[in-house]
Design an enzyme around this catalytic site. Structure first.
Site, PDB file in Angstrom:
ATOM      1  N   GLY B  36       0.784  -1.228   0.000  1.00 42.21           N
ATOM      2  CA  GLY B  36       0.000   0.000   0.000  1.00 42.21           C
ATOM      3  C   GLY B  36       0.816   1.278   0.000  1.00 42.21           C
ATOM      4  O   GLY B  36       0.356   2.311   0.490  1.00 42.21           O
ATOM      5  N   GLY B 113       8.824  -2.204  -4.638  1.00 37.52           N
ATOM      6  CA  GLY B 113       9.119  -3.313  -3.755  1.00 37.52           C
ATOM      7  C   GLY B 113       9.612  -4.551  -4.471  1.00 37.52           C
ATOM      8  O   GLY B 113       9.844  -5.565  -3.867  1.00 37.52           O
ATOM      9  N   HIS B 114       9.797  -4.446  -5.797  1.00 37.37           N
ATOM     10  CA  HIS B 114      10.214  -5.643  -6.536  1.00 37.37           C
ATOM     11  C   HIS B 114      11.656  -6.011  -6.269  1.00 37.37           C
ATOM     12  O   HIS B 114      12.517  -5.168  -6.113  1.00 37.37           O
ATOM     13  CB  HIS B 114      10.069  -5.407  -8.036  1.00 37.37           C
ATOM     14  CG  HIS B 114       8.669  -5.546  -8.489  1.00 37.37           C
ATOM     15  ND1 HIS B 114       7.640  -5.696  -7.629  1.00 37.37           N
ATOM     16  CD2 HIS B 114       8.132  -5.531  -9.729  1.00 37.37           C
ATOM     17  CE1 HIS B 114       6.519  -5.787  -8.311  1.00 37.37           C
ATOM     18  NE2 HIS B 114       6.790  -5.673  -9.582  1.00 37.37           N
ATOM     19  N   ASN B 165       0.528  -1.367   8.193  1.00 35.63           N
ATOM     20  CA  ASN B 165      -0.626  -0.930   7.411  1.00 35.63           C
ATOM     21  C   ASN B 165      -1.691  -2.032   7.348  1.00 35.63           C
ATOM     22  O   ASN B 165      -1.427  -3.178   7.693  1.00 35.63           O
ATOM     23  CB  ASN B 165      -0.134  -0.548   5.999  1.00 35.63           C
ATOM     24  CG  ASN B 165      -1.190   0.206   5.224  1.00 35.63           C
ATOM     25  OD1 ASN B 165      -2.062   0.855   5.807  1.00 35.63           O
ATOM     26  ND2 ASN B 165      -1.126   0.120   3.906  1.00 35.63           N
ATOM     27  N   ASP B 168      -6.973  -2.371   9.584  1.00 36.05           N
ATOM     28  CA  ASP B 168      -8.423  -2.619   9.540  1.00 36.05           C
ATOM     29  C   ASP B 168      -8.709  -4.075   9.161  1.00 36.05           C
ATOM     30  O   ASP B 168      -9.723  -4.639   9.548  1.00 36.05           O
ATOM     31  CB  ASP B 168      -9.099  -1.650   8.555  1.00 36.05           C
ATOM     32  CG  ASP B 168      -8.416  -1.640   7.186  1.00 36.05           C
ATOM     33  OD1 ASP B 168      -7.172  -1.745   7.135  1.00 36.05           O
ATOM     34  OD2 ASP B 168      -9.128  -1.529   6.174  1.00 36.05           O
ATOM     35  N   SER B 474      56.798 -26.547  -9.157  1.00 35.70           N
ATOM     36  CA  SER B 474      57.631 -26.809  -7.979  1.00 35.70           C
ATOM     37  C   SER B 474      59.062 -27.145  -8.392  1.00 35.70           C
ATOM     38  O   SER B 474      60.027 -26.669  -7.781  1.00 35.70           O
ATOM     39  CB  SER B 474      57.054 -27.974  -7.161  1.00 35.70           C
ATOM     40  OG  SER B 474      55.793 -27.602  -6.653  1.00 35.70           O
ATOM     41  N   SER B 541      47.071 -21.407  -8.379  1.00 34.68           N
ATOM     42  CA  SER B 541      46.342 -20.123  -8.435  1.00 34.68           C
ATOM     43  C   SER B 541      45.611 -19.916  -9.766  1.00 34.68           C
ATOM     44  O   SER B 541      46.029 -19.111 -10.586  1.00 34.68           O
ATOM     45  CB  SER B 541      47.289 -18.950  -8.143  1.00 34.68           C
ATOM     46  OG  SER B 541      48.488 -19.033  -8.886  1.00 34.68           O
TER      47      SER B 541
END
Lengths: 319, 628
Positions: B36, B113-114, B165, B168, B474, B541
């Site tokens: 709302g 609000g999405h 909200n 009611d 190595s 890495s």
């Protein structure tokens, strides 16, 4: 040291006072608008200020004069003329450019001029489209402006409420409401590609009341048509149209009558409805506005066509 | 329209006088779809008499045509502006709305609000003094409530209303209200919202909006509008040290040189000592110039023009600040970043960063983590995509003046712009500087890295050997160290396998652990380089971003990336440790080259093609490059 600028007398301040009252809403709005104008001047190559001679334009000129003082505003004014403005507007235009030291450019769409486009024979839609929408695009292309200040406010109309302060236009001058740049804090991304341009709305966050209060407080000159006076008008389609010159064709049953009227917005005189009023001072105008029950755009003919008319026009390149 | 005040009709001059001193509050409304929001804003406009008769007539017509309230006035239609949205019945962008009361003017940012519109909410929140977070009393605290609250907190909004909200529809139950408030408080504490005001309301019916509702006798707090009228606006901003980014240099003639800007924090008077940053030069404010005359003082929130006593170099993008409490100057920062663009954030890619009036070239490191805005969990990430939020390091081409965002928003908030598309692709908040780039000297300069290196008669380096398992790293590293040692160099070899037996024995082989493994090795290596050593690192890495992270720790010229380039087929054929066989059999997960990618270096300092060189030749080639 500064020798050419005399130092004005210092305002009277109380010793030891460190308190500055909370900034008022008008002070905050003014500071924001000035910051926006300075940003455009710093980052854009060729800015221009669109000048419509109305009250919002008057505020814009005033803000520009403040933003760059003691320099003159570093951009010209552009009036996209339709040849159908009120005579008092043309007088005001010349006076303001002269007094504030702006370079004034006036552009009239040569095509519309050649075809004699007018609201009586061609209707308001074609008239507005050719003179204003097309005229603006041509003028911006003609001079190569990459940024144009406009005095639009977000409270005027729903599609404006969602438009950014810096509003981008494609090389074809189209607005894409779904692809707007986010504006955070006071940071504006002004980068564009060649041919694209930006419309900048420094008074986006002002309301009609803010504009009037500011004009009152800062004593800004406005076109006398905003104040009530006895003027010759005829009633057409429920609107009071002022007979501003002899180009206006009168219908057989029409006789101009003198009425005490004023205008809440200004545009082409045949398309701008007057309101009956006795408000002859700024406080009286503001009083009338506060007590009135219709919005300022009601007097404009172009908004009534369809629900989303303004959004559509803007996508097509209307300011 | 606006105000019920009888002064309008009776004494307009007195009315105008009173309204000249109104303050301004910018606030944000946020909530889930159908909570709302639009209805609430429509209601505020309606109740503060901001709707004209012609607009009301249009609204009534629209409500009958497309309204969702069964022909009753649908306030949401007042607010949902664009045609496409009105047809979909949702708000999809940031809209700004205005109303005012006798005490204040309000600018409302209405944000959606999405899930996919984090961007819009962050935009709306960036300029808001206060936030109204809507909750549907029937649904309570939802995932989206948490997301919105997190963003409100992130953007530094300290005045928050929890608008519960549709009361009611739950029969104005105090129990429901109390339960939601308790739920919310648990969460709010975690994200730093320690104070909020919860208000039970019905936006549709107008309860507790402008005045206390008869439906909630148990509620003793303010109605929403009264809260909005009383929320503090400028806080302590003007009590902070003076900050003014220079926007524009005002030079009407040779005798006037003014510096125009918006005061971001603090206050300034003629005679104040100020420092110009990043240069660090000091001078004194001469005048505060306005068209209406000089000012004795200016405060945060004003756009002003200053002149200075001394002719020193100041240009757009510099910051004028209180000399005694200047902001920091740095070129590397830890930041929280919100990504706005469809194209993901790429570590290492050059973007433009704009902070205050300064624009510089910037790169981002791989995120330290991204934040799940629903659960606040930290997740490993190699990049950020649309609407994601993460913590990244920001590396700039030039030092800038800054404050942490929590101290001064205007000096700690920035946007990122894509150089090609010109889109605003992200926004960020500075936490702190990673390294002070100038004006800060080491405590004991005499025994710093150069001194240690000089004593050893060598240039400290980090030689980073990367390549597939079995590529020969190595073996080559061992030979190289022998060669360096023989030449009298001080060295140390950090080997991937060896380090995992000690320092990193707590780490496994998940993505996060592999990143942490590299981070620790890079940091240890850096200390050794600082001690003046030539450090050889032999690590698979596989990811560019990690190697870049190591490179970014070092000074320029110290990092030598050596790509031991052995094709996968060749490494797998050798399979000295039998690992490829295990990986192929599915016994080893996340094995580089098999089910985890190897990102070859694009511009290594040295590339060794092991199909052409023996291990001895390779070591000799690297040695020669280091000694040259």
């Amino acid at each position: 040291m500064n020798v050419r600028l005399a130092r004005p007398p210092q305002p009277d301040i109380h010793e030891g006072t460190t308190e500055t009252p909370t900034l008022t809403h008008l002070q905050r709005l003014e500071a924001e608008s000035i910051q926006i104008m300075r940003e455009v001047v710093s980052e854009c190559e060729r800015p221009v200020m669109l000048y419509s001679v109305g009250k919002d334009s008057a505020v814009m000129l005033h803000l520009a004069a403040k933003a760059f003082y003691p320099s003159k505003p570093p951009f010209p004014l552009l009036h996209v003329d339709t040849t159908w403005k009120f005579r008092a507007m043309y007088e005001m235009r010349e006076r303001m450019a002269r007094e504030l030291g702006f370079e004034l450019l006036v552009y009239k769409n040569p095509d519309a001029l050649a075809r004699g486009i007018n609201p009586f024979d061609h209707g308001s839609a074609l008239h507005t489209d050719l003179w204003k929408t097309e005229g603006l695009k041509q003028a911006l292309d003609h001079y190569g402006f990459d940024a144009a200040f406009g005095g639009a406010r977000r409270d005027e109309e729903k599609s404006r409420a969602k438009e950014r302060i810096f509003s981008f236009r494609s090389a074809q001058h189209r607005w894409d409401p779904k692809n707007q740049r986010p504006e955070l804090w006071r940071l504006y991304n002004t980068r564009i590609n060649k041919g694209e341009s930006i419309r900048v709305f420094p008074i986006s966050n002002w309301t009609e009341l803010d504009v009037w209060q500011y004009i009152h407080l800062e004593n800004i000159p406005i076109v006398p048509l905003y104040f009530s006076a006895e003027r010759p008008v005829v009633e057409r389609d429920g609107a009071l149209i002022m007979v501003d010159d002899d180009r206006m064709p009168l219908k057989p049953d029409e006789t101009p009558i003198m009425k005490s009227v004023r205008f809440r917005t200004l545009g082409c005189y045949p398309l701008t409805g007057a309101v009956e009023s006795t408000a002859a001072t700024l406080p009286e105008i503001i009083q009338e506005m506060l007590l009135t029950t219709t919005s300022e755009r009601q007097g404009r003919v172009i908004d009534h066509d369809q629900a989303a008319s303004m959004e559509k026009k803007k996508q097509e390149g209307y300011f | 329209m606006a105000h019920q005040s009888t002064l309008i009709a009776d004494d307009i001059d007195a009315y105008l006088k009173a309204h000249e001193v109104k303050s301004l509050l910018r606030f944000l409304t946020c909530g889930s779809v159908d909570d709302g929001k639009s209805t609430l804003i429509g209601r505020l406009l309606y109740d503060s008499k901001m709707i004209f008769e012609d607009q009301l007539a249009a609204l009534e017509a629209d409500s009958r045509r497309v309204g969702t309230q069964g022909g009753e006035i649908d306030f949401a239609l007042l607010v949902d502006g664009l045609a496409a949205e009105r047809e979909q019945g949702i708000t999809i962008d940031v809209a700004y709305r205005f109303f005012s009361t006798d005490r204040r003017k309000f600018i409302v940012a209405d944000t959606p609000g999405h899930e996919q519109y984090t961007r819009n909410m962050v935009t709306g929140a960036s300029t808001a003094d206060a936030a109204v977070i809507l909750i549907d009393a029937r649904k309570g605290v939802l995932t989206q409530t948490r997301r919105h609250s997190f963003l409100v907190s992130l953007l530094g909004i300290r005045h928050v209303v929890l608008a519960i909200n549709k009361m009611d529809l739950v029969g104005w139950s105090q129990e429901t209200f109390d339960r939601i408030v308790a739920d919310y408080r648990l969460f709010a504490d975690k994200i730093g919202i320690h104070h909020f005001t919860a208000i039970p309301m019905s936006a549709l019916r107008g309860d507790n909006i402008t005045e206390a509702s008869d439906h909630s006798p148990w509620y003793e707090g303010p109605a929403l509008l009264r809260w909005l009228e009383e929320a503090p606006v400028e806080d302590d901003l003007r009590e902070k040290p003076f900050r003014m980014p220079v926007q524009w240099v005002n030079r009407p003639n040779l005798d006037f040189r003014g510096f125009a800007g918006f005061i971001a924090a603090g206050a300034v008077r003629p005679g104040d000592r100020v420092k110009v940053l990043p240069s660090g030069r000091e001078t004194v404010v001469d005048r505060i110039v306005t068209k209406g005359g000089d000012l004795p003082r200016a405060v945060a929130g004003q756009s002003i023009t200053l002149t200075l006593r001394d002719e020193i170099d100041v240009s757009r993008g510099d910051v004028l600040a209180a000399a005694g409490e200047p902001p920091g100057v740095a070129d590397q920062f830890e930041t929280t970043l919100v990504w706005f663009d469809d194209e993901p954030m790429l570590p290492g890619r050059p973007y433009l960063m704009k902070l205050a009036a300064r624009t510089v070239s910037a790169q981002l490191t791989e995120p330290k983590y991204k934040i799940n805005v629903n659960t606040l969990e930290h997740l490993a990430a190699t990049r950020l995509t649309l609407n994601e939020i993460g913590v990244c390091n920001l590396l700039l081409d030039a030092p800038i003046a800054f404050d942490p965002y929590v101290d001064t928003k205007d000096l700690g908030g920035f946007i990122l712009v894509d150089r090609i598309s010109n889109r605003t692709v992200g926004a960020g908040l500075i936490h702190f500087a990673l390294r002070r780039s100038q004006n800060i000297h080491w405590q004991a300069l005499d025994v710093a890295k150069p001194a240690r290196a000089a004593q050893k008669g060598q240039k400290p380096r980090m030689v980073w050997l990367t390549g597939l398992s079995g590529a020969g790293k190595s073996t080559i590293a061992n030979l190289l160290e022998k060669r360096l040692h023989a030449a009298g160099r001080h060295t140390y070899l950090l080997d991937g396998d060896n380090v995992r037996h000690g320092l990193n024995k707590d780490l496994g082989f998940t993505e996060e652990d592999r990143i942490e493994n590299i981070r620790r090795v890079a940091e240890v290596g850096r200390l050794m380089v600082d001690a003046g050593l030539i450090v050889l690192v032999s690590f698979i890495s596989p990811f560019r971003a990690e190697r870049r992270m190591a490179r970014d720790l070092m000074d320029s010229g110290e990092f030598v990336e050596v790509f031991i380039d052995t094709p996968l087929a060749e490494a797998e054929r050798r399979d000295v440790k039998g690992l490829y066989k295990k990986a192929r059999a599915g016994e080893l997960k996340n094995f580089t080259g098999i089910d985890s990618p190897y990102e070859a270096p694009e511009h290594p300092e040295i590339r060794i093609d092991t199909t052409r060189l023996t291990a001895e030749e390779a070591a000799e080639q690297i040695f020669a490059a280091l000694e040259s």
